[in-house]
Write a protein that holds these residues in place. Structure first.
Motif, PDB file in Angstrom:
ATOM      1  N   ARG A  89     -63.242 -29.587  24.836  1.00  0.00           N
ATOM      2  CA  ARG A  89     -62.186 -28.979  23.949  1.00  0.00           C
ATOM      3  C   ARG A  89     -62.892 -28.724  22.356  1.00  0.00           C
ATOM      4  NH1 ARG A  89     -60.807 -33.066  21.164  1.00  0.00           N
ATOM      5  NH2 ARG A  89     -60.196 -36.162  22.398  1.00  0.00           N
ATOM      6  N   PHE A  90     -61.798 -27.970  21.840  1.00  0.00           N
ATOM      7  CA  PHE A  90     -61.886 -28.151  20.510  1.00  0.00           C
ATOM      8  C   PHE A  90     -61.908 -28.978  19.810  1.00  0.00           C
ATOM      9  CE2 PHE A  90     -61.860 -23.125  20.962  1.00  0.00           C
ATOM     10  CZ  PHE A  90     -63.199 -22.880  21.107  1.00  0.00           C
ATOM     11  N   THR A  91     -63.286 -29.422  18.847  1.00  0.00           N
ATOM     12  CA  THR A  91     -62.739 -31.230  18.053  1.00  0.00           C
ATOM     13  C   THR A  91     -63.842 -30.059  16.628  1.00  0.00           C
ATOM     14  OG1 THR A  91     -63.254 -31.965  20.134  1.00  0.00           O
ATOM     15  CG2 THR A  91     -63.602 -33.299  18.371  1.00  0.00           C
ATOM     16  N   SER A  92     -63.372 -31.248  15.817  1.00  0.00           N
ATOM     17  CA  SER A  92     -63.765 -30.856  14.182  1.00  0.00           C
ATOM     18  C   SER A  92     -65.674 -31.354  14.623  1.00  0.00           C
ATOM     19  CB  SER A  92     -63.300 -31.818  13.215  1.00  0.00           C
ATOM     20  OG  SER A  92     -64.060 -32.009  12.808  1.00  0.00           O
ATOM     21  N   ILE A  93     -66.606 -30.042  13.856  1.00  0.00           N
ATOM     22  CA  ILE A  93     -67.408 -30.089  14.245  1.00  0.00           C
ATOM     23  C   ILE A  93     -67.828 -31.147  13.033  1.00  0.00           C
ATOM     24  CG2 ILE A  93     -70.089 -28.698  12.670  1.00  0.00           C
ATOM     25  CD1 ILE A  93     -68.236 -26.120  14.037  1.00  0.00           C
ATOM     26  N   ARG A  94     -67.316 -31.719  11.927  1.00  0.00           N
ATOM     27  CA  ARG A  94     -67.792 -32.865  11.257  1.00  0.00           C
ATOM     28  C   ARG A  94     -67.291 -34.465  12.172  1.00  0.00           C
ATOM     29  NH1 ARG A  94     -65.582 -33.949   5.595  1.00  0.00           N
ATOM     30  NH2 ARG A  94     -66.109 -36.190   5.025  1.00  0.00           N
ATOM     31  N   THR A  95     -66.282 -34.158  13.048  1.00  0.00           N
ATOM     32  CA  THR A  95     -66.307 -35.301  13.673  1.00  0.00           C
ATOM     33  C   THR A  95     -67.670 -35.454  14.478  1.00  0.00           C
ATOM     34  OG1 THR A  95     -63.890 -35.294  13.909  1.00  0.00           O
ATOM     35  CG2 THR A  95     -64.840 -36.776  15.209  1.00  0.00           C
ATOM     36  N   LEU A  96     -68.025 -34.417  14.932  1.00  0.00           N
ATOM     37  CA  LEU A  96     -68.837 -34.268  15.999  1.00  0.00           C
ATOM     38  C   LEU A  96     -70.161 -34.935  15.076  1.00  0.00           C
ATOM     39  CD1 LEU A  96     -68.518 -30.950  18.437  1.00  0.00           C
ATOM     40  CD2 LEU A  96     -68.318 -33.104  18.802  1.00  0.00           C
ATOM     41  N   ILE A  97     -70.286 -34.551  13.709  1.00  0.00           N
ATOM     42  CA  ILE A  97     -71.339 -34.627  13.362  1.00  0.00           C
ATOM     43  C   ILE A  97     -72.241 -36.214  13.238  1.00  0.00           C
ATOM     44  CG2 ILE A  97     -72.820 -34.530  10.847  1.00  0.00           C
ATOM     45  CD1 ILE A  97     -71.674 -30.757  10.722  1.00  0.00           C
ATOM     46  N   PHE A  98     -71.156 -36.315  12.401  1.00  0.00           N
ATOM     47  CA  PHE A  98     -71.093 -37.744  12.386  1.00  0.00           C
ATOM     48  C   PHE A  98     -71.305 -38.835  13.827  1.00  0.00           C
ATOM     49  CE2 PHE A  98     -69.091 -37.231   8.760  1.00  0.00           C
ATOM     50  CZ  PHE A  98     -69.475 -37.919   7.381  1.00  0.00           C
ATOM     51  N   ASP A  99     -70.419 -38.506  14.986  1.00  0.00           N
ATOM     52  CA  ASP A  99     -70.306 -39.047  16.313  1.00  0.00           C
ATOM     53  C   ASP A  99     -71.873 -38.947  16.223  1.00  0.00           C
ATOM     54  OD1 ASP A  99     -70.333 -40.654  18.555  1.00  0.00           O
ATOM     55  OD2 ASP A  99     -69.586 -38.711  19.117  1.00  0.00           O
ATOM     56  N   ILE A 100     -72.712 -37.622  16.867  1.00  0.00           N
ATOM     57  CA  ILE A 100     -73.802 -37.717  17.192  1.00  0.00           C
ATOM     58  C   ILE A 100     -75.390 -38.465  15.981  1.00  0.00           C
ATOM     59  CG2 ILE A 100     -75.652 -35.500  17.699  1.00  0.00           C
ATOM     60  CD1 ILE A 100     -72.854 -34.337  18.447  1.00  0.00           C
ATOM     61  N   GLY A 101     -74.696 -38.106  14.614  1.00  0.00           N
ATOM     62  CA  GLY A 101     -75.503 -38.089  13.424  1.00  0.00           C
ATOM     63  C   GLY A 101     -75.715 -39.517  14.545  1.00  0.00           C
ATOM     64  N   ALA A 102     -74.976 -40.745  14.100  1.00  0.00           N
ATOM     65  CA  ALA A 102     -74.645 -42.306  14.184  1.00  0.00           C
ATOM     66  C   ALA A 102     -75.985 -42.305  15.380  1.00  0.00           C
ATOM     67  CB  ALA A 102     -73.551 -42.437  14.420  1.00  0.00           C
ATOM     68  N   ARG A 103     -75.828 -41.641  16.312  1.00  0.00           N
ATOM     69  CA  ARG A 103     -76.734 -42.316  17.655  1.00  0.00           C
ATOM     70  C   ARG A 103     -78.814 -41.108  17.335  1.00  0.00           C
ATOM     71  NH1 ARG A 103     -71.784 -42.428  18.388  1.00  0.00           N
ATOM     72  NH2 ARG A 103     -70.605 -43.284  19.757  1.00  0.00           N
ATOM     73  N   ALA A 104     -78.185 -40.246  16.574  1.00  0.00           N
ATOM     74  CA  ALA A 104     -79.595 -39.504  16.358  1.00  0.00           C
ATOM     75  C   ALA A 104     -80.760 -40.558  15.814  1.00  0.00           C
ATOM     76  CB  ALA A 104     -79.421 -37.970  16.022  1.00  0.00           C
ATOM     77  N   ARG A 105     -80.591 -41.077  14.491  1.00  0.00           N
ATOM     78  CA  ARG A 105     -82.037 -41.555  14.695  1.00  0.00           C
ATOM     79  C   ARG A 105     -83.386 -42.244  15.193  1.00  0.00           C
ATOM     80  NH1 ARG A 105     -84.677 -45.628  12.463  1.00  0.00           N
ATOM     81  NH2 ARG A 105     -85.795 -45.815  10.808  1.00  0.00           N
ATOM     82  N   ALA A 106     -81.966 -43.116  16.004  1.00  0.00           N
ATOM     83  CA  ALA A 106     -82.968 -43.614  17.200  1.00  0.00           C
ATOM     84  C   ALA A 106     -83.995 -42.863  18.543  1.00  0.00           C
ATOM     85  CB  ALA A 106     -82.175 -45.104  17.627  1.00  0.00           C
ATOM     86  N   SER A 107     -83.006 -41.816  18.636  1.00  0.00           N
ATOM     87  CA  SER A 107     -83.482 -41.339  19.522  1.00  0.00           C
ATOM     88  C   SER A 107     -84.481 -40.182  19.591  1.00  0.00           C
ATOM     89  CB  SER A 107     -82.605 -40.870  20.407  1.00  0.00           C
ATOM     90  OG  SER A 107     -81.521 -39.664  19.623  1.00  0.00           O
ATOM     91  N   THR A 108     -84.014 -39.577  17.562  1.00  0.00           N
ATOM     92  CA  THR A 108     -85.203 -38.905  17.993  1.00  0.00           C
ATOM     93  C   THR A 108     -86.329 -39.367  17.527  1.00  0.00           C
ATOM     94  OG1 THR A 108     -83.112 -37.256  16.907  1.00  0.00           O
ATOM     95  CG2 THR A 108     -85.203 -37.324  16.089  1.00  0.00           C
ATOM     96  N   LEU A 109     -86.225 -40.710  16.796  1.00  0.00           N
ATOM     97  CA  LEU A 109     -87.635 -41.744  16.273  1.00  0.00           C
ATOM     98  C   LEU A 109     -88.587 -41.615  17.498  1.00  0.00           C
ATOM     99  CD1 LEU A 109     -89.253 -41.923  13.880  1.00  0.00           C
ATOM    100  CD2 LEU A 109     -87.726 -44.205  13.630  1.00  0.00           C
ATOM    101  N   ASN A 110     -87.854 -42.084  19.162  1.00  0.00           N
ATOM    102  CA  ASN A 110     -88.224 -42.155  20.365  1.00  0.00           C
ATOM    103  C   ASN A 110     -88.957 -41.535  20.429  1.00  0.00           C
ATOM    104  OD1 ASN A 110     -87.259 -45.221  20.140  1.00  0.00           O
ATOM    105  ND2 ASN A 110     -85.733 -44.858  21.231  1.00  0.00           N
ATOM    106  N   ARG A 111     -88.305 -39.987  20.417  1.00  0.00           N
ATOM    107  CA  ARG A 111     -88.772 -38.727  21.394  1.00  0.00           C
ATOM    108  C   ARG A 111     -89.938 -38.517  20.270  1.00  0.00           C
ATOM    109  NH1 ARG A 111     -88.603 -36.088  24.996  1.00  0.00           N
ATOM    110  NH2 ARG A 111     -89.017 -33.917  24.162  1.00  0.00           N
TER     111      ARG A 111
END
Length: 139
Positions: A89-111
């Motif tokens: 369902r449609f969700t605020s992009i701002r919410t998605l950015i914070f939700d995804i970004g909070a987990r992105a550092r570790a997974s991106t660095l690992n890749r």
């Protein structure tokens, strides 16, 4: 990344937008990533949402303020992990950015470490405090 002329995804060995941005922010001389903390979280979250949109794995509303997942999960593991966090369902992009970004550092660095772009090592601060040290890789 993505060939916009025919919509076909390319190999997951090619860099995603968040991986490319993290490499640009990484200083191999000091081992630091510019903008560590909340700034990096927002940048990586926004890059991931942008990459998902460019690859047509999320759909934006008319005002480009909300997004929802569409179709199948991306083939790229880093993007698939983030796509799983986007509801149908449609969700605020701002919410998605914070939700995804909070987990992105570790997974991106690992890749990036798995691909050999960044190396991880250990060091000691003041001779006794263990710390992680990052250095430039094969790129």
């Amino acid at each position: 990344m993505h060939d916009s002329s025919n919509g076909a995804p390319q190999s997951d060995k090619e860099l995603t937008l968040p991986e490319a941005i993290m490499l640009l922010l990484f200083d191999p001389r000091t081992g630091a990533i510019a903008g560590e903390g909340q700034k990096l979280m927002i940048v990586l979250g926004a890059a991931t949402v942008t990459d998902l949109a460019l690859r047509h794995h999320i759909e934006l509303d008319d005002k480009h303020r909300k997004a929802r997942s569409t179709g199948n999960a991306p083939d790229h593991p880093l993007l698939a992990e983030s796509w799983d966090r986007v509801p149908g369902r449609f969700t605020s992009i701002r919410t998605l950015i914070f939700d995804i970004g909070a987990r992105a550092r570790a997974s991106t660095l690992n890749r990036l470490m798995t691909a050999g772009h960044i190396h991880k090592g250990s060091r000691r601060i003041l001779g006794f405090i263990p710390a992680t040290r990052y250095s430039g890789g094969n790129t």
